[in-house]
Design an enzyme around this catalytic site. Structure first.
Site, PDB file in Angstrom:
ATOM      1  N   ASP A  90     -11.027  14.729   2.814  1.00 51.85           N
ATOM      2  CA  ASP A  90     -11.237  14.830   1.375  1.00 51.85           C
ATOM      3  C   ASP A  90     -10.099  15.731   0.886  1.00 51.85           C
ATOM      4  O   ASP A  90     -10.050  16.917   1.245  1.00 51.85           O
ATOM      5  CB  ASP A  90     -12.613  15.463   1.124  1.00 51.85           C
ATOM      6  CG  ASP A  90     -12.857  15.704  -0.359  1.00 51.85           C
ATOM      7  OD1 ASP A  90     -11.872  15.683  -1.135  1.00 51.85           O
ATOM      8  OD2 ASP A  90     -14.024  15.923  -0.731  1.00 51.85           O
ATOM      9  N   HIS A 239       8.877  -3.840 -10.470  1.00 49.98           N
ATOM     10  CA  HIS A 239       9.361  -5.085  -9.863  1.00 49.98           C
ATOM     11  C   HIS A 239      10.423  -5.790 -10.718  1.00 49.98           C
ATOM     12  O   HIS A 239      11.462  -6.210 -10.218  1.00 49.98           O
ATOM     13  CB  HIS A 239       8.197  -6.054  -9.624  1.00 49.98           C
ATOM     14  CG  HIS A 239       7.018  -5.413  -8.945  1.00 49.98           C
ATOM     15  ND1 HIS A 239       7.164  -4.501  -7.941  1.00 49.98           N
ATOM     16  CD2 HIS A 239       5.674  -5.564  -9.119  1.00 49.98           C
ATOM     17  CE1 HIS A 239       5.956  -4.105  -7.528  1.00 49.98           C
ATOM     18  NE2 HIS A 239       5.037  -4.727  -8.236  1.00 49.98           N
TER      19      HIS A 239
HETATM   20  C1  BG6 Z   1       1.481  -5.312  -7.992  1.00 50.46           C
HETATM   21  C2  BG6 Z   1       0.724  -5.249  -9.295  1.00 50.46           C
HETATM   22  O1  BG6 Z   1       2.439  -4.284  -7.937  1.00 50.46           O
HETATM   23  O2  BG6 Z   1       2.135  -6.565  -7.878  1.00 50.46           O
HETATM   24  C3  BG6 Z   1      -0.263  -6.400  -9.405  1.00 50.46           C
HETATM   25  O3  BG6 Z   1       0.025  -4.008  -9.378  1.00 50.46           O
HETATM   26  C4  BG6 Z   1       0.420  -7.723  -9.163  1.00 50.46           C
HETATM   27  O4  BG6 Z   1      -0.891  -6.390 -10.673  1.00 50.46           O
HETATM   28  C5  BG6 Z   1       1.253  -7.674  -7.874  1.00 50.46           C
HETATM   29  O5  BG6 Z   1      -0.578  -8.720  -9.060  1.00 50.46           O
HETATM   30  C6  BG6 Z   1       2.079  -8.932  -7.730  1.00 50.46           C
HETATM   31  O6  BG6 Z   1       2.657  -8.957  -6.470  1.00 50.46           O
HETATM   32  P1  BG6 Z   1       2.995 -10.326  -5.735  1.00 50.46           P
HETATM   33  O7  BG6 Z   1       3.629  -9.903  -4.456  1.00 50.46           O
HETATM   34  O8  BG6 Z   1       1.690 -11.069  -5.572  1.00 50.46           O
HETATM   35  O9  BG6 Z   1       3.942 -11.060  -6.642  1.00 50.46           O
END
Ligand code: BG6
Length: 487
Positions: A90, A239
């Site tokens: 924890d 991303h």
């Molecule tokens: C994550 C997000 O970082 O990436 C999600 O928090 C999203 O909301 C995911 O669904 C998408 O990743 P991938 O690899 O499925 O394109």
């Protein structure tokens, strides 16, 4: 190849969703392919009390659920599970870290320890403090941080400062799982492993770039996190901006962490701020009831069970203000409950300077490079070709794709989970595919500007039916420039 891999891994948040869906299956995959050291020990920690044996059973269940049947091999599972140990922690209880150290230190010894933090951000600081107090932060310890690393620039600095109080930058590995995707790494090879693209890869050759990440899923039970985040912070901040940086960066001199990250951060810092222009350059949406996977799907508010102004869709017209990209719009778009799951980058080239076919009735289309990252990986270059015939009525030209399906070209090679690559790099100490602090901060600075613009202009998301490409305004965003989204 890097030097020898670390001998122990400590997973915080070991019973969480990411661990079950991605981390344990990835570690199993690396184990089954004999890519990790024979003596690698994996310590799981979470709040709930559990014995080693119970954690192994928990992991076995996760593997059964999340590893594809053709990869699940009884023998490999049986040899993987004994690697796992469990210590309940924890993070608000400093003495728990002493217990953790007692279990981990004799195993880690001089073989190195990689710590993977995948817990609620509110626990970061106390966890790092606990690790410090318990002496689990020495020179042979690396720290990997999973998102969300803050919710804006200020809070991300706090997380980074907390990490820095115990781990210097070179031992801090910030995860953006898109960088672990084979297809994303392939962008570098496409651009810098081929001669033909680079001479045109600038504002003289390219008219605009589109980057789309579409998802068909909705909230997926992640309301607590997602509603406080929204599409901009969940997908664009990390991303999409990493994809944009890979598309727009200058050629690094070497394939190494410093050279690549130096070039990416230059792009991220050259993004034109969108604050006063937020109304013109961005569109936000929130899915309403509609269709998903052929069946009726509830709207976001219904799924959430309360009203909310969180955007589940965002489209942005961005610019990279530097010599190479002056005047080239980068259209970004991502959302939940869109018609298809797709990630793709479209590079729209300019027209030829002069058409010799015009007087014979031939109409030229401009070349377009479409790089699909998922679900299937392909690269197709749309080129002009002559339609066969005698052309008595004029020359007939048509756009045809030069298709390269990487899935077919490399049939037989296994599609790995992005985290396999990232966990292996973490254990081996290669930071190339991890995000440096200055990159994350440049990303947040730009995102904060957009959010400020939304607040100043009272921008609220427009509804769009689940299963469509976002609100109509997203179409207008590009149409104003005479551009269609590549749907
Ligand atoms: C994550 C997000 O970082 O990436 C999600 O928090 C999203 O909301 C995911 O669904 C998408 O990743 P991938 O690899 O499925 O394109």
């Amino acid at each position: 190849m890097m030097g020898s891999a670390f001998g122990s891994l400590l997973l915080f948040g070991a019973t969480g969703d990411l661990s079950q869906r991605m981390l344990l299956p990835s570690l199993y995959g690396l184990h089954a392919d004999k890519l990790v050291p024979d003596d690698l020990t994996i310590f799981g920690t979470a709040r709930s009390p559990m014995s080693d044996e119970e954690f192994r059973q928990f992991a076995a269940e996760a593997l059964k659920k999340h590893v594809s049947a053709d990869r699940l091999n009884d023998e490999a599972v049986a040899s993987f599970l004994p690697r796992l140990r469990y210590v309940p922690v924890d993070a608000s209880q400093p003495d728990h870290f002493d217990e953790l150290a007692k279990a981990v230190k004799p195993v880690a010894k001089d073989r190195g320890l990689a710590i993977f933090l995948s817990t609620a951000p509110s626990l970061f600081a106390s966890t790092i403090d606990g690790l410090k107090q318990a002496g689990l932060t020495g020179d042979d310890v690396r720290l990997a941080l999973e998102k969300p690393l803050g919710t804006d620039l200020a809070s991300s600095r706090e997380v980074n400062d907390a990490a820095l109080s115990a781990f210097p930058e070179e031992r801090t590995f910030r995860i953006d799982h898109y960088l672990g995707k084979e297809t994303v790494q392939n962008l570098l090879v496409l651009r810098f492993g081929n001669l033909m693209f680079e001479p045109l890869w600038n504002n003289a050759g390219i008219d605009y770039v589109q980057i789309t990440i579409g998802e068909t899923v909705g909230l997926e039970g992640r309301a607590g996190y997602y509603d406080g985040s929204g599409a901009l912070r969940d997908m664009v901040q990390n991303h999409m901006l990493q994809l944009l940086a890979l598309v727009a960066m200058e050629a690094p001199a070497r394939f190494d962490a410093t050279a690549i990250r130096n070039e990416k951060v230059k792009v991220l810092s050259a993004l034109r701020p969108i604050t006063t222009s937020a109304r013109d350059d961005t569109v936000t949406g929130q899915y309403a009831a509609g269709v998903a996977g052929g069946a009726g799907a509830p709207g976001y508010i219904e799924e959430l069970g309360k009203t909310s102004d969180t955007e589940t869709f965002v489209a942005i017209r961005a610019h990279v203000d530097n010599w190479r990209w002056a005047g080239v719009p980068f259209y970004l778009r991502t959302g939940k409950r869109l018609p298809v799951r797709t990630s793709e980058i479209v590079i729209q080239f300019k027209s030829v300077p002069h058409s010799i076919f015009k007087d014979r009735g031939g109409r030229l289309h401009r070349n377009r490079l479409v790089i699909k990252l998922q679900p299937e990986e392909s690269v197709s270059m749309h080129v002009m070709a002559k339609v066969p015939g005698l052309d008595r009525e004029g020359i007939d030209l048509r756009e045809v794709p030069l298709d390269l399906s990487l899935t077919t070209a490399f049939a037989g090679s296994r599609k790995r989970i992005a985290y396999e690559r990232l966990l292996l790099d973490l254990l081996e100490g290669d930071p190339t595919l991890f995000v440096r602090r200055d990159e994350v901060e440049a990303q947040w600075a730009w995102i904060d500007g957009i959010r400020k613009g939304w607040a100043m202009n009272q921008v609220t998301p427009k509804p769009y039916p689940a299963g469509t490409w976002g609100p109509a305004a997203a179409i207008a965003l590009t149409e104003r420039d005479g551009v269609h989204w590549n749907d």
